[in-house]
Structures are given as C-alpha cells and as structure tokens.
Design a protein around this motif. Structure first.
Motif, PDB file in Angstrom:
ATOM      1  N   GLN A  49       0.804  -1.221   0.000  1.00 53.60           N
ATOM      2  CA  GLN A  49       0.000   0.000   0.000  1.00 53.60           C
ATOM      3  C   GLN A  49       0.837   1.270   0.000  1.00 53.60           C
ATOM      4  OE1 GLN A  49      -2.629  -0.616   3.313  1.00 53.60           O
ATOM      5  NE2 GLN A  49      -4.027  -1.870   2.119  1.00 53.60           N
ATOM      6  N   LYS A  50       2.158   1.133   0.003  1.00 52.03           N
ATOM      7  CA  LYS A  50       3.014   2.311  -0.122  1.00 52.03           C
ATOM      8  C   LYS A  50       2.842   2.859  -1.538  1.00 52.03           C
ATOM      9  CE  LYS A  50       6.599   0.913   3.104  1.00 52.03           C
ATOM     10  NZ  LYS A  50       8.034   0.571   3.246  1.00 52.03           N
ATOM     11  N   PRO A  51       2.788   4.180  -1.679  1.00 50.23           N
ATOM     12  CA  PRO A  51       2.551   4.766  -3.014  1.00 50.23           C
ATOM     13  C   PRO A  51       3.562   4.311  -4.077  1.00 50.23           C
ATOM     14  CG  PRO A  51       2.349   6.438  -1.319  1.00 50.23           C
ATOM     15  CD  PRO A  51       2.844   5.194  -0.637  1.00 50.23           C
ATOM     16  N   ALA A  52       4.824   4.258  -3.744  1.00 48.39           N
ATOM     17  CA  ALA A  52       5.832   3.872  -4.745  1.00 48.39           C
ATOM     18  C   ALA A  52       5.621   2.432  -5.205  1.00 48.39           C
ATOM     19  CB  ALA A  52       7.232   4.037  -4.157  1.00 48.39           C
ATOM     20  N   VAL A  53       5.278   1.557  -4.299  1.00 45.35           N
ATOM     21  CA  VAL A  53       5.058   0.154  -4.657  1.00 45.35           C
ATOM     22  C   VAL A  53       3.791   0.013  -5.481  1.00 45.35           C
ATOM     23  CG1 VAL A  53       4.659  -2.160  -3.735  1.00 45.35           C
ATOM     24  CG2 VAL A  53       6.319  -0.660  -2.623  1.00 45.35           C
ATOM     25  N   THR A  54       2.743   0.721  -5.078  1.00 42.21           N
ATOM     26  CA  THR A  54       1.477   0.667  -5.814  1.00 42.21           C
ATOM     27  C   THR A  54       1.669   1.132  -7.257  1.00 42.21           C
ATOM     28  OG1 THR A  54       0.276   1.097  -3.769  1.00 42.21           O
ATOM     29  CG2 THR A  54      -0.924   1.448  -5.814  1.00 42.21           C
ATOM     30  N   ILE A  55       2.385   2.223  -7.437  1.00 45.67           N
ATOM     31  CA  ILE A  55       2.634   2.754  -8.785  1.00 45.67           C
ATOM     32  C   ILE A  55       3.481   1.772  -9.592  1.00 45.67           C
ATOM     33  CG2 ILE A  55       3.824   4.591 -10.056  1.00 45.67           C
ATOM     34  CD1 ILE A  55       2.918   6.488  -7.771  1.00 45.67           C
ATOM     35  N   SER A  56       4.482   1.181  -8.952  1.00 47.33           N
ATOM     36  CA  SER A  56       5.333   0.209  -9.653  1.00 47.33           C
ATOM     37  C   SER A  56       4.531  -1.016 -10.083  1.00 47.33           C
ATOM     38  CB  SER A  56       6.476  -0.237  -8.748  1.00 47.33           C
ATOM     39  OG  SER A  56       7.301   0.849  -8.432  1.00 47.33           O
ATOM     40  N   LEU A  57       3.675  -1.501  -9.212  1.00 45.50           N
ATOM     41  CA  LEU A  57       2.850  -2.664  -9.560  1.00 45.50           C
ATOM     42  C   LEU A  57       1.865  -2.327 -10.680  1.00 45.50           C
ATOM     43  CD1 LEU A  57       2.139  -4.215  -6.051  1.00 45.50           C
ATOM     44  CD2 LEU A  57       3.664  -5.087  -7.825  1.00 45.50           C
ATOM     45  N   ALA A  58       1.308  -1.127 -10.642  1.00 44.80           N
ATOM     46  CA  ALA A  58       0.397  -0.717 -11.715  1.00 44.80           C
ATOM     47  C   ALA A  58       1.151  -0.631 -13.037  1.00 44.80           C
ATOM     48  CB  ALA A  58      -0.243   0.624 -11.372  1.00 44.80           C
ATOM     49  N   GLY A  59       2.347  -0.074 -13.014  1.00 44.06           N
ATOM     50  CA  GLY A  59       3.169   0.007 -14.229  1.00 44.06           C
ATOM     51  C   GLY A  59       3.526  -1.362 -14.758  1.00 44.06           C
ATOM     52  N   LEU A  60       3.851  -2.272 -13.871  1.00 45.29           N
ATOM     53  CA  LEU A  60       4.154  -3.639 -14.275  1.00 45.29           C
ATOM     54  C   LEU A  60       2.931  -4.304 -14.897  1.00 45.29           C
ATOM     55  CD1 LEU A  60       6.281  -5.876 -14.299  1.00 45.29           C
ATOM     56  CD2 LEU A  60       5.488  -6.529 -12.030  1.00 45.29           C
ATOM     57  N   GLY A  61       1.764  -4.046 -14.333  1.00 41.49           N
ATOM     58  CA  GLY A  61       0.535  -4.605 -14.892  1.00 41.49           C
ATOM     59  C   GLY A  61       0.265  -4.071 -16.286  1.00 41.49           C
ATOM     60  N   VAL A  62       0.435  -2.766 -16.489  1.00 41.73           N
ATOM     61  CA  VAL A  62       0.227  -2.153 -17.810  1.00 41.73           C
ATOM     62  C   VAL A  62       1.225  -2.718 -18.813  1.00 41.73           C
ATOM     63  CG1 VAL A  62       0.418   0.019 -19.098  1.00 41.73           C
ATOM     64  CG2 VAL A  62      -0.807  -0.038 -16.916  1.00 41.73           C
ATOM     65  N   LEU A  63       2.465  -2.868 -18.405  1.00 35.68           N
ATOM     66  CA  LEU A  63       3.488  -3.431 -19.289  1.00 35.68           C
ATOM     67  C   LEU A  63       3.149  -4.866 -19.679  1.00 35.68           C
ATOM     68  CD1 LEU A  63       6.247  -3.173 -20.684  1.00 35.68           C
ATOM     69  CD2 LEU A  63       7.278  -3.980 -18.547  1.00 35.68           C
ATOM     70  N   THR A  64       2.682  -5.648 -18.734  1.00 37.80           N
ATOM     71  CA  THR A  64       2.304  -7.034 -19.014  1.00 37.80           C
ATOM     72  C   THR A  64       1.155  -7.099 -20.007  1.00 37.80           C
ATOM     73  OG1 THR A  64       3.022  -7.697 -16.800  1.00 37.80           O
ATOM     74  CG2 THR A  64       1.547  -9.197 -17.954  1.00 37.80           C
ATOM     75  N   VAL A  65       0.147  -6.274 -19.798  1.00 37.60           N
ATOM     76  CA  VAL A  65      -0.999  -6.239 -20.717  1.00 37.60           C
ATOM     77  C   VAL A  65      -0.535  -5.816 -22.111  1.00 37.60           C
ATOM     78  CG1 VAL A  65      -3.166  -5.046 -21.237  1.00 37.60           C
ATOM     79  CG2 VAL A  65      -2.721  -5.886 -18.922  1.00 37.60           C
ATOM     80  N   ALA A  66       0.329  -4.818 -22.197  1.00 41.97           N
ATOM     81  CA  ALA A  66       0.832  -4.363 -23.497  1.00 41.97           C
ATOM     82  C   ALA A  66       1.604  -5.468 -24.205  1.00 41.97           C
ATOM     83  CB  ALA A  66       1.709  -3.129 -23.314  1.00 41.97           C
ATOM     84  N   LEU A  67       2.425  -6.199 -23.473  1.00 43.35           N
ATOM     85  CA  LEU A  67       3.188  -7.283 -24.095  1.00 43.35           C
ATOM     86  C   LEU A  67       2.284  -8.413 -24.560  1.00 43.35           C
ATOM     87  CD1 LEU A  67       6.305  -7.461 -21.747  1.00 43.35           C
ATOM     88  CD2 LEU A  67       6.201  -6.616 -24.104  1.00 43.35           C
ATOM     89  N   VAL A  68       1.251  -8.719 -23.803  1.00 44.79           N
ATOM     90  CA  VAL A  68       0.307  -9.773 -24.204  1.00 44.79           C
ATOM     91  C   VAL A  68      -0.438  -9.352 -25.467  1.00 44.79           C
ATOM     92  CG1 VAL A  68      -1.822 -10.966 -23.543  1.00 44.79           C
ATOM     93  CG2 VAL A  68       0.066 -10.798 -21.914  1.00 44.79           C
ATOM     94  N   ILE A  69      -0.886  -8.124 -25.509  1.00 47.87           N
ATOM     95  CA  ILE A  69      -1.599  -7.620 -26.698  1.00 47.87           C
ATOM     96  C   ILE A  69      -0.670  -7.634 -27.911  1.00 47.87           C
ATOM     97  CG2 ILE A  69      -2.627  -5.558 -27.736  1.00 47.87           C
ATOM     98  CD1 ILE A  69      -3.790  -4.921 -24.954  1.00 47.87           C
ATOM     99  N   ARG A  70       0.565  -7.214 -27.727  1.00 47.49           N
ATOM    100  CA  ARG A  70       1.508  -7.208 -28.833  1.00 47.49           C
ATOM    101  C   ARG A  70       1.769  -8.614 -29.358  1.00 47.49           C
ATOM    102  NH1 ARG A  70       7.753  -5.225 -28.548  1.00 47.49           N
ATOM    103  NH2 ARG A  70       8.186  -5.485 -30.743  1.00 47.49           N
ATOM    104  N   ARG A  71       1.919  -9.563 -28.431  1.00 46.18           N
ATOM    105  CA  ARG A  71       2.157 -10.938 -28.835  1.00 46.18           C
ATOM    106  C   ARG A  71       0.965 -11.501 -29.591  1.00 46.18           C
ATOM    107  NH1 ARG A  71       4.936 -14.921 -24.851  1.00 46.18           N
ATOM    108  NH2 ARG A  71       6.684 -14.738 -26.275  1.00 46.18           N
ATOM    109  N   LEU A  72      -0.261 -11.189 -29.148  1.00 46.05           N
ATOM    110  CA  LEU A  72      -1.466 -11.673 -29.826  1.00 46.05           C
ATOM    111  C   LEU A  72      -1.596 -11.074 -31.221  1.00 46.05           C
ATOM    112  CD1 LEU A  72      -4.057 -11.649 -26.890  1.00 46.05           C
ATOM    113  CD2 LEU A  72      -3.003 -13.645 -27.977  1.00 46.05           C
ATOM    114  N   ARG A  73      -1.206  -9.824 -31.390  1.00 45.42           N
ATOM    115  CA  ARG A  73      -1.322  -9.172 -32.704  1.00 45.42           C
ATOM    116  C   ARG A  73      -0.288  -9.712 -33.690  1.00 45.42           C
ATOM    117  NH1 ARG A  73      -2.397  -2.753 -31.698  1.00 45.42           N
ATOM    118  NH2 ARG A  73      -4.532  -3.000 -30.947  1.00 45.42           N
ATOM    119  N   ASN A  74       0.848 -10.127 -33.199  1.00 40.68           N
ATOM    120  CA  ASN A  74       1.942 -10.589 -34.072  1.00 40.68           C
ATOM    121  C   ASN A  74       1.821 -12.066 -34.442  1.00 40.68           C
ATOM    122  OD1 ASN A  74       3.141  -8.097 -34.129  1.00 40.68           O
ATOM    123  ND2 ASN A  74       4.497  -8.522 -32.408  1.00 40.68           N
ATOM    124  N   ARG A  75       0.770 -12.703 -34.161  1.00 46.79           N
ATOM    125  CA  ARG A  75       0.591 -14.120 -34.516  1.00 46.79           C
ATOM    126  C   ARG A  75       0.304 -14.286 -35.963  1.00 46.79           C
ATOM    127  NH1 ARG A  75      -2.537 -17.660 -30.041  1.00 46.79           N
ATOM    128  NH2 ARG A  75      -0.868 -17.676 -28.570  1.00 46.79           N
TER     129      ARG A  75
END
Length: 75
Positions: A49-75
């Motif tokens: 619940q620390k702000p820096a950790v929350t922001i980092s986890l949110a960024g990691l989640g966005v990056l993961t979603v972006a990579l999954v979408i990119r991988r699905l489009r490149n099939r």
C-alpha cells in the motif's frame, strides 16, 4: 552453607516458577502460527500500500498487458 528459612526458600521457588510460567506463555504466544501469519499478512499489505510500490505494480501490470496484446497481434 548458611541456614535459610524454609519460608524464604519456598517464596523464591514460587517466584521463579511464576517467572518461568510467564516466559513460557510469552514464547507460546510469539510462536503461534496464526499470529505469525497475521503479522506477515499485515506487513505485506502495508508494503504493497506504499505509493511507490502501488505505482510500480500498476506500471508492471500495464506493461504485461501491453506485451500480451503485442504478442497476440503478431501471430
């Protein structure tokens, strides 16, 4: 050895027994698995619940979603 009053000896024994019982109770409370798990959970939640950790986890989640979408489009 000096003669000691049996009453005094019994008092010392009772006091030592009470101290030992208190120590054993304290150790039992500290070693309780449920309390240890609750403490670990509380520390983990406080960390996440620390702000820096929350922001980092949110960024990691966005990056993961972006990579999954990119991988699905490149099939």
């Amino acid at each position: 050895m000096a003669d000691r009053d049996p009453e005094e000896i019994m008092k010392e024994i009772d006091q030592a027994r009470d101290q030992l019982a208190a120590t054993v109770d304290s150790l039992a409370a500290r070693a309780n698995p449920q309390r240890i798990a609750e403490d670990a959970k509380a520390r983990a939640l406080a960390f996440v619940q620390k702000p820096a950790v929350t922001i980092s986890l949110a960024g990691l989640g966005v990056l993961t979603v972006a990579l999954v979408i990119r991988r699905l489009r490149n099939r």
